[in-house]
Structure formats: structure tokens, C-alpha cells
Write a protein that holds these residues in place. Structure first.
Motif, PDB file in Angstrom:
ATOM      1  N   HIS A 115     -13.815  30.178  15.344  1.00 18.93           N
ATOM      2  CA  HIS A 115     -13.675  30.152  13.882  1.00 18.93           C
ATOM      3  C   HIS A 115     -13.407  31.530  13.341  1.00 18.93           C
ATOM      4  O   HIS A 115     -12.954  31.904  12.198  1.00 18.93           O
ATOM      5  CB  HIS A 115     -15.059  29.856  13.280  1.00 18.93           C
ATOM      6  N   ALA A 116     -13.669  32.584  14.222  1.00 16.52           N
ATOM      7  CA  ALA A 116     -13.560  34.049  13.548  1.00 16.52           C
ATOM      8  C   ALA A 116     -11.867  34.224  13.521  1.00 16.52           C
ATOM      9  O   ALA A 116     -11.612  35.018  12.651  1.00 16.52           O
ATOM     10  CB  ALA A 116     -13.900  35.210  14.953  1.00 16.52           C
ATOM     11  N   ILE A 117     -11.175  33.481  14.359  1.00 16.53           N
ATOM     12  CA  ILE A 117      -9.661  33.576  14.101  1.00 16.53           C
ATOM     13  C   ILE A 117      -9.270  33.369  12.570  1.00 16.53           C
ATOM     14  O   ILE A 117      -8.637  33.912  11.796  1.00 16.53           O
ATOM     15  CB  ILE A 117      -8.858  32.601  14.969  1.00 16.53           C
ATOM     16  N   ALA A 118      -9.769  31.911  12.262  1.00 21.67           N
ATOM     17  CA  ALA A 118      -9.494  31.651  11.009  1.00 21.67           C
ATOM     18  C   ALA A 118     -10.286  32.532   9.668  1.00 21.67           C
ATOM     19  O   ALA A 118      -9.466  32.841   8.910  1.00 21.67           O
ATOM     20  CB  ALA A 118     -10.070  30.052  10.816  1.00 21.67           C
ATOM     21  N   ASP A 119     -11.296  32.953  10.071  1.00 20.72           N
ATOM     22  CA  ASP A 119     -11.912  33.648   9.070  1.00 20.72           C
ATOM     23  C   ASP A 119     -11.122  35.061   9.079  1.00 20.72           C
ATOM     24  O   ASP A 119     -10.935  35.656   7.720  1.00 20.72           O
ATOM     25  CB  ASP A 119     -13.560  34.282   9.518  1.00 20.72           C
ATOM     26  N   ASP A 124     -14.940  44.443  18.380  1.00 25.20           N
ATOM     27  CA  ASP A 124     -14.722  45.544  17.834  1.00 25.20           C
ATOM     28  C   ASP A 124     -13.998  44.985  16.611  1.00 25.20           C
ATOM     29  O   ASP A 124     -14.308  43.719  16.340  1.00 25.20           O
ATOM     30  CB  ASP A 124     -13.533  46.133  18.459  1.00 25.20           C
ATOM     31  N   ASP A 125     -13.565  45.921  15.417  1.00 20.16           N
ATOM     32  CA  ASP A 125     -13.103  45.299  14.212  1.00 20.16           C
ATOM     33  C   ASP A 125     -11.578  45.236  14.361  1.00 20.16           C
ATOM     34  O   ASP A 125     -10.983  45.136  13.317  1.00 20.16           O
ATOM     35  CB  ASP A 125     -13.458  46.428  13.066  1.00 20.16           C
ATOM     36  N   ARG A 126     -10.889  44.759  15.292  1.00 13.79           N
ATOM     37  CA  ARG A 126      -9.548  44.836  15.584  1.00 13.79           C
ATOM     38  C   ARG A 126      -9.100  43.570  15.322  1.00 13.79           C
ATOM     39  O   ARG A 126      -7.705  43.104  15.292  1.00 13.79           O
ATOM     40  CB  ARG A 126      -8.984  45.159  16.876  1.00 13.79           C
ATOM     41  N   ILE A 152      -6.012  38.679  21.932  1.00 10.60           N
ATOM     42  CA  ILE A 152      -7.382  38.456  21.556  1.00 10.60           C
ATOM     43  C   ILE A 152      -8.044  37.514  22.562  1.00 10.60           C
ATOM     44  O   ILE A 152      -7.498  36.545  22.693  1.00 10.60           O
ATOM     45  CB  ILE A 152      -7.494  37.483  20.148  1.00 10.60           C
ATOM     46  N   ALA A 153      -8.871  38.259  23.454  1.00 15.65           N
ATOM     47  CA  ALA A 153      -9.586  37.250  24.404  1.00 15.65           C
ATOM     48  C   ALA A 153     -10.984  36.554  24.125  1.00 15.65           C
ATOM     49  O   ALA A 153     -11.671  36.836  23.172  1.00 15.65           O
ATOM     50  CB  ALA A 153     -10.264  38.452  25.457  1.00 15.65           C
ATOM     51  N   LEU A 179      -4.114  40.363  14.410  1.00 20.99           N
ATOM     52  CA  LEU A 179      -3.680  39.114  13.666  1.00 20.99           C
ATOM     53  C   LEU A 179      -2.604  39.707  12.460  1.00 20.99           C
ATOM     54  O   LEU A 179      -1.373  38.927  12.447  1.00 20.99           O
ATOM     55  CB  LEU A 179      -4.584  38.202  13.335  1.00 20.99           C
ATOM     56  N   GLY A 180      -2.732  40.456  12.000  1.00 24.80           N
ATOM     57  CA  GLY A 180      -2.303  40.991  10.838  1.00 24.80           C
ATOM     58  C   GLY A 180      -0.682  41.603  11.381  1.00 24.80           C
ATOM     59  O   GLY A 180       0.266  41.334  10.562  1.00 24.80           O
TER      60      GLY A 180
END
Length: 230
Positions: A221-225, A4-6, A196-197, A11-12
Motif C-alpha cells: 500500500h505504501a507504493i500507492a500512498d 527511509d524517506d526515499r 524498492i525492496a 518512484l518520482g
């Protein structure tokens, strides 16, 4: 694959990001198989408690062997725990590099002005050993490892998350956890932490969705992105 887009939203809203260790940061037993460690611990246990050894022989999870040992006898549990810690330290020395994307994720969390804590059912000693070996200590503010002599406080108990938040002087509900197991999701839900799983194996995505993880990704990598593009 972010389900999903969450991811950016989760993170925010977090001031501190908790990282589980085995999976999101390191494949702990990549070089020294968990099944081999479990077998070694079980042999030690069986030599002193036949019944507990028989139970332990049914699992290939060293953490589960530890739980069985402690349930049988506190002193014996302590001996198994020390042996497990020694094996974990050996294992992370053989584990190879960090999980792909983990270093970038740790760096991005720090660059965004947030702090990192590692919360793990592995020993703090093995976590710290791995971080030091790979030059990652500067990115991790706190390490909360397995509570010595108290396996009932390991995840899915929320104790490690609550403890990390207390040590960082922040309300635990202002934190997010990156974890790769259902016990991580359960601990986060109980503590009031968003989760975040990290689905590092294909079958995990459906399990995490059913467990109502806040968001799911198969790529660290998605975490950093998500942090660098926010």
C-alpha cells in the motif's frame, strides 16, 4: 515500515515501474506449495538422471530444480521447464487474491502517468493467467517471464529488466523495480535500476539493508500512498 524517506524519490524518478511477480503481486505457491512442486519435478528428473535428481532433492525451490535440470541436460531441462510452467499455472489458479496493496499500487502507477512491466523468474504464461483472472491486464504494459531454455538469464541476471526496458523503448536506468528477494536487488543494481525492496517477511529487512536496496517497505500500500501523495 519504510526504512527511509526515499520511497517517493525513487518512484518520482522512474518513468516505468517494474514489479516482480511472486511476492509483490501474487503469493504464487500459497495454494500449491513450492516444496510440493519441487518434489514432483525432482521425481521426474531423478527418473531420467539419478545424479541430477539427487542434487535436486536437496532443495525445495522449483526454480532451483529447473536450474539443476538444465545444467544436466538441455532436453531434460526443457521437459522440467514445461512441467514447471504447468505447475505454476495451476498454482496461481489456487493462490487466492493479489498481494494486499498490489492492485492499488498498480493502479497508482498507471494513474501517475507511469507504465508497469512485470519481470519474473516465473513463466510469462502463469503471470498472464493470474493477471487475466483478476482483471489486472489493463494495468500492465509488458510481461517478461522466465527466458525459455535459458535459466542462466533469470534474475539475478539483469536480462529480464533490460529486456523489459527495451520492449518499452526506455532507458533501463529510468526504471524502478519492486522486488522481494536478494536476486531482485542484485539484478537491479547490475542493470542500473533503483530498487524498492518489499520485505514481506520480517527477516528480509536487514538482508535488504545490507544489500543496499534504495528503499525498503513491508507494505505494498505504501507504493500507492507515495504516488498519490507526491
Amino acid at each position: 515500515m519504510t526504512h527511509d524517506d526515499r520511497l517517493s524519490e525513487v518512484l518520482g524518478n522512474a518513468r516505468v515501474v517494474f514489479f516482480d511477480f511472486d511476492g509483490p503481486v501474487c503469493d504464487v505457491f500459497a495454494g500449491l506449495p513450492a516444496s510440493q512442486v519441487a518434489e514432483q519435478l525432482t521425481a521426474i528428473l531423478a527418473a531420467k538422471d539419478v545424479s541430477a535428481g539427487a542434487k535436486a532433492a536437496e532443495t525445495d525451490d522449483p526454480i532451483e530444480v529447473l536450474r539443476i535440470a538444465h545444467a544436466a541436460d538441455a532436453e531434460l531441462g526443457g521437459e522440467i521447464e514445461q512441467r514447471l510452467t504447468e505447475a505454476e499455472i495451476e498454482a496461481v489458479a489456487l493462490a487466492g487474491p493479489p498481494t494486499p496493496g498490489a492492485v492499488e499500487a498498480l493502479q497508482a502507477v498507471n494513474a501517475s502517468g507511469r507504465a508497469v512491466a512485470v519481470v519474473s523468474n516465473n513463466s510469462a504464461e502463469c503471470v498472464e493467467s493470474f493477471l487475466k483472472a483478476h482483471g489486472l491486464e489493463e494495468y500492465v504494459a509488458k510481461v517478461v517471464g522466465r527466458p525459455t531454455g535459458q535459466p542462466h538469464l533469470m534474475k539475478p541476471n539483469p536480462f529480464p529488466l533490460i529486456t523489459a526496458a527495451e520492449r518499452m523503448h526506455i532507458d533501463v536506468t529510468n526504471c524502478a523495480l519492486i522486488g522481494d528477494s536478494l536476486t531482485d536487488v542484485q539484478a537491479a543494481h547490475t542493470a542500473g535500476v533503483t530498487v524498492i525492496a518489499y520485505a514481506n517477511k520480517p527477516h528480509k529487512a536487514d538482508l535488504f539493508a545490507e544489500a543496499q536496496a534504495d528503499t525498503i517497505t513491508d507494505d505494498m500500500h505504501a507504493i500507492a500512498d507515495a504516488l498519490t501523495t507526491a
